[in-house]
Design a protein around this motif. Structure first.
Motif, short mmCIF file in Angstrom:
data_model
loop_
_atom_site.label_atom_id
_atom_site.label_comp_id
_atom_site.label_asym_id
_atom_site.label_seq_id
_atom_site.Cartn_x
_atom_site.Cartn_y
_atom_site.Cartn_z
N ASP A 184 -11.96 -13.12 0.62
CA ASP A 184 -11.51 -14.38 1.36
C ASP A 184 -12.07 -14.23 2.47
OD1 ASP A 184 -9.51 -15.67 3.27
OD2 ASP A 184 -8.30 -15.89 1.51
N PRO A 185 -12.91 -15.27 2.91
CA PRO A 185 -13.66 -15.66 4.11
C PRO A 185 -12.78 -15.30 5.47
CG PRO A 185 -13.49 -17.56 3.10
CD PRO A 185 -12.69 -17.00 2.23
N ALA A 186 -11.53 -15.42 5.44
CA ALA A 186 -10.89 -15.46 6.56
C ALA A 186 -10.31 -13.97 7.07
CB ALA A 186 -9.74 -16.35 6.48
N LEU A 187 -10.50 -13.29 6.10
CA LEU A 187 -10.14 -11.61 6.29
C LEU A 187 -11.41 -10.73 6.27
CD1 LEU A 187 -7.21 -11.74 3.86
CD2 LEU A 187 -7.17 -11.99 6.25
N GLN A 188 -11.31 -9.71 7.00
CA GLN A 188 -12.17 -8.40 6.76
C GLN A 188 -11.21 -7.02 6.96
OE1 GLN A 188 -14.68 -8.53 10.19
NE2 GLN A 188 -12.85 -8.76 11.61
N GLY A 189 -11.61 -6.13 6.12
CA GLY A 189 -10.96 -4.87 6.10
C GLY A 189 -11.16 -4.28 4.60
N GLY A 190 -10.33 -3.37 4.45
CA GLY A 190 -10.53 -2.41 3.07
C GLY A 190 -9.43 -1.48 2.90
N ILE A 191 -9.62 -0.52 2.15
CA ILE A 191 -8.88 0.68 2.03
C ILE A 191 -8.85 1.41 3.35
CG2 ILE A 191 -8.39 2.67 0.41
CD1 ILE A 191 -9.63 1.02 -1.99
N VAL A 192 -7.47 2.00 3.42
CA VAL A 192 -7.36 2.81 4.56
C VAL A 192 -6.43 4.03 3.97
CG1 VAL A 192 -7.66 1.03 6.25
CG2 VAL A 192 -5.43 1.61 5.53
N ASP A 193 -6.39 5.25 5.03
CA ASP A 193 -5.49 6.14 4.77
C ASP A 193 -4.14 5.52 5.17
OD1 ASP A 193 -7.21 7.98 4.05
OD2 ASP A 193 -7.50 8.64 6.19
N ARG A 194 -3.13 5.84 4.49
CA ARG A 194 -1.45 5.46 4.97
C ARG A 194 -1.40 5.48 6.60
NH1 ARG A 194 3.51 6.98 6.43
NH2 ARG A 194 2.87 9.28 6.13
N PRO A 195 -1.05 4.33 6.79
CA PRO A 195 -0.91 4.36 8.54
C PRO A 195 0.48 5.27 8.78
CG PRO A 195 -1.45 2.18 7.49
CD PRO A 195 -1.38 2.82 6.45
N ARG A 196 0.60 5.71 9.88
CA ARG A 196 1.69 6.56 9.98
C ARG A 196 2.81 5.50 10.22
NH1 ARG A 196 0.51 10.85 14.61
NH2 ARG A 196 2.62 11.20 14.07
N ALA A 197 2.47 4.14 10.68
CA ALA A 197 3.68 3.13 10.93
C ALA A 197 4.30 2.68 9.80
CB ALA A 197 3.10 2.33 11.76
N ARG A 198 3.38 3.17 8.59
CA ARG A 198 4.34 2.70 7.38
C ARG A 198 4.96 3.87 6.70
NH1 ARG A 198 3.83 3.14 1.94
NH2 ARG A 198 1.67 4.06 1.96
N PRO A 199 6.53 3.76 6.86
CA PRO A 199 7.22 4.96 6.21
C PRO A 199 6.98 5.13 4.69
CG PRO A 199 8.56 3.31 7.40
CD PRO A 199 7.28 2.66 7.06
N VAL A 200 7.29 6.44 4.28
CA VAL A 200 7.27 6.79 3.21
C VAL A 200 8.70 6.63 2.55
CG1 VAL A 200 6.79 8.62 1.37
CG2 VAL A 200 5.40 8.56 3.20
N THR A 201 8.85 5.59 1.31
CA THR A 201 10.05 5.16 0.79
C THR A 201 10.38 5.98 -0.21
OG1 THR A 201 9.21 3.56 -0.48
CG2 THR A 201 9.63 3.08 1.81
N LYS A 202 11.49 5.90 -0.77
CA LYS A 202 12.05 6.81 -1.95
C LYS A 202 11.23 6.32 -3.17
CE LYS A 202 16.95 7.42 -0.37
NZ LYS A 202 18.23 7.01 -0.50
N PHE A 203 10.83 4.99 -3.46
CA PHE A 203 10.17 4.59 -4.34
C PHE A 203 8.70 5.06 -4.34
CE2 PHE A 203 6.88 1.60 -5.95
CZ PHE A 203 7.52 1.15 -7.17
N GLU A 204 8.11 5.08 -3.07
CA GLU A 204 6.96 5.89 -3.10
C GLU A 204 6.88 7.32 -3.46
OE1 GLU A 204 3.18 6.33 0.10
OE2 GLU A 204 5.04 5.32 0.68
N GLN A 205 7.84 8.05 -2.94
CA GLN A 205 8.19 9.59 -3.10
C GLN A 205 8.16 9.71 -4.75
OE1 GLN A 205 11.61 10.42 -0.96
NE2 GLN A 205 10.54 11.06 0.74
N ARG A 206 8.76 8.71 -5.53
CA ARG A 206 8.99 8.86 -7.12
C ARG A 206 7.69 8.60 -7.67
NH1 ARG A 206 13.97 5.96 -6.28
NH2 ARG A 206 13.02 3.95 -6.88
N ALA A 207 6.89 7.68 -7.16
CA ALA A 207 5.50 7.42 -7.65
C ALA A 207 4.50 8.52 -7.43
CB ALA A 207 4.71 6.21 -7.01
#
Length: 222
Positions: A183-206
Motif C-alpha cells: 500500500d503506497p500510503a503505508l510504511q512499516g513491517g514486522i516488529v517485536d510485540r510492543p509493550r503497549a499491546r497486552p498479552v490476552t488469554k487468547f494469545e496465551q493459548r496460542a
C-alpha cells in the motif's frame, strides 16, 4: 450503469451463550456506550465528550486488550468493534467496573462502520489483533487484511497514524506483510510485540499451543 458488489463477510457471526452478567451489561450500558451499525457519520469528539486521539479496535473479543490499553492510556479514546455478544457484554461490564470513560463499543461489521461512518483521516490508530485467519484456502478471500480493505483503513488514518496487526497464523502474517507493504500510503513491517499491546488469554493459548505471534506496525505517510 449501477455497479453491484458482492459483500464478502470477513467474520464468522458467532452467537455464544450470553451470561446473566453480560446480558445485564448489554441491556443497561449499550444505549450509553454503544454505536449502532449501520448509522449516521460519527462525530468522534461528541461521541467521547472531548477531542482526543482515537483508536479504532477491530475485533475486540472479550475486551481484555481494550480495557488494559484504555486504562494505560487515559489520554486516548478507544472505539471497539465486535460481533460476539458475550464479548461486548463482558467489555461493557468491565468498563463500568473500572470506571472508564474513554471506551465506546459498536456491534456489527467494522468495515461498514469504517466505510460509511468514519470520516477520512479521523483516527490516530487502528488495531487488528488476531482477526479470523480463515485458514482454508477457499476462505482466504474472507480475510480482513486484503488490498481493498487496507486501502480503506489507511484512508481513515491521520498522517502519522498507525495500523497495528497481530496474528498467530504464520501464513496470514505473510499475507499481511505483503498487502500492507504494497500500500503506497503505508510504511512499516514486522516488529517485536510492543509493550503497549497486552498479552490476552487468547494469545496465551496460542503460545501454549506452540504458535508464534507476529506483530506488524505500519505508519501512514505524511
Amino acid at each position: 450503469m449501477t455497479e453491484h458488489h458482492t459483500k464478502i463477510t470477513t467474520f464468522y457471526p458467532r452467537r455464544g451463550r450470553v451470561s446473566g452478567r453480560h446480558e445485564d451489561a448489554l441491556a443497561r450500558l449499550l444505549p450509553r456506550y454503544g454505536v449502532t451499525i449501520p448509522g449516521p457519520p460519527l462525530d468522534l469528539p461528541a461521541l467521547f465528550g472531548r477531542a482526543a486521539p482515537v483508536v479504532l479496535e477491530i475485533g475486540s473479543g472479550m475486551g481484555d486488550a481494550t480495557v488494559a490499553m484504555a486504562q494505560a492510556s487515559p489520554e486516548r479514546d478507544f472505539l471497539a468493534v465486535e460481533v460476539f455478544p458475550p464479548g461486548l457484554g463482558n467489555l461493557l461490564a468491565v468498563v463500568e467496573e473500572a470506571g472508564l470513560s474513554n471506551v465506546r463499543v459498536a456491534s456489527g461489521d467494522a468495515l461498514e462502520l469504517v466505510r460509511h461512518m468514519l470520516a477520512p483521516e479521523s483516527v490516530d490508530a487502528i488495531h487488528v489483533f488476531f482477526p479470523d485467519p480463515w485458514p482454508k484456502l477457499r476462505h482466504h478471500k474472507r480475510r480482513l487484511i486484503q488490498r481493498v480493505n487496507v486501502t480503506l483503513l489507511a484512508s481513515r488514518l491521520k498522517p502519522g497514524g498507525t495500523l497495528h496487526c497481530a496474528t498467530d497464523w504464520a501464513h496470514y502474517a505473510e499475507q499481511m506483510l505483503e498487502v500492507l507493504g504494497a500500500d503506497p500510503a503505508l510504511q512499516g513491517g514486522i516488529v517485536d510485540r510492543p509493550r503497549a499491546r497486552p498479552v490476552t488469554k487468547f494469545e496465551q493459548r496460542a503460545l501454549a499451543a506452540g504458535r508464534s505471534v507476529i506483530d506488524l506496525i505500519f505508519v501512514k505517510r505524511a
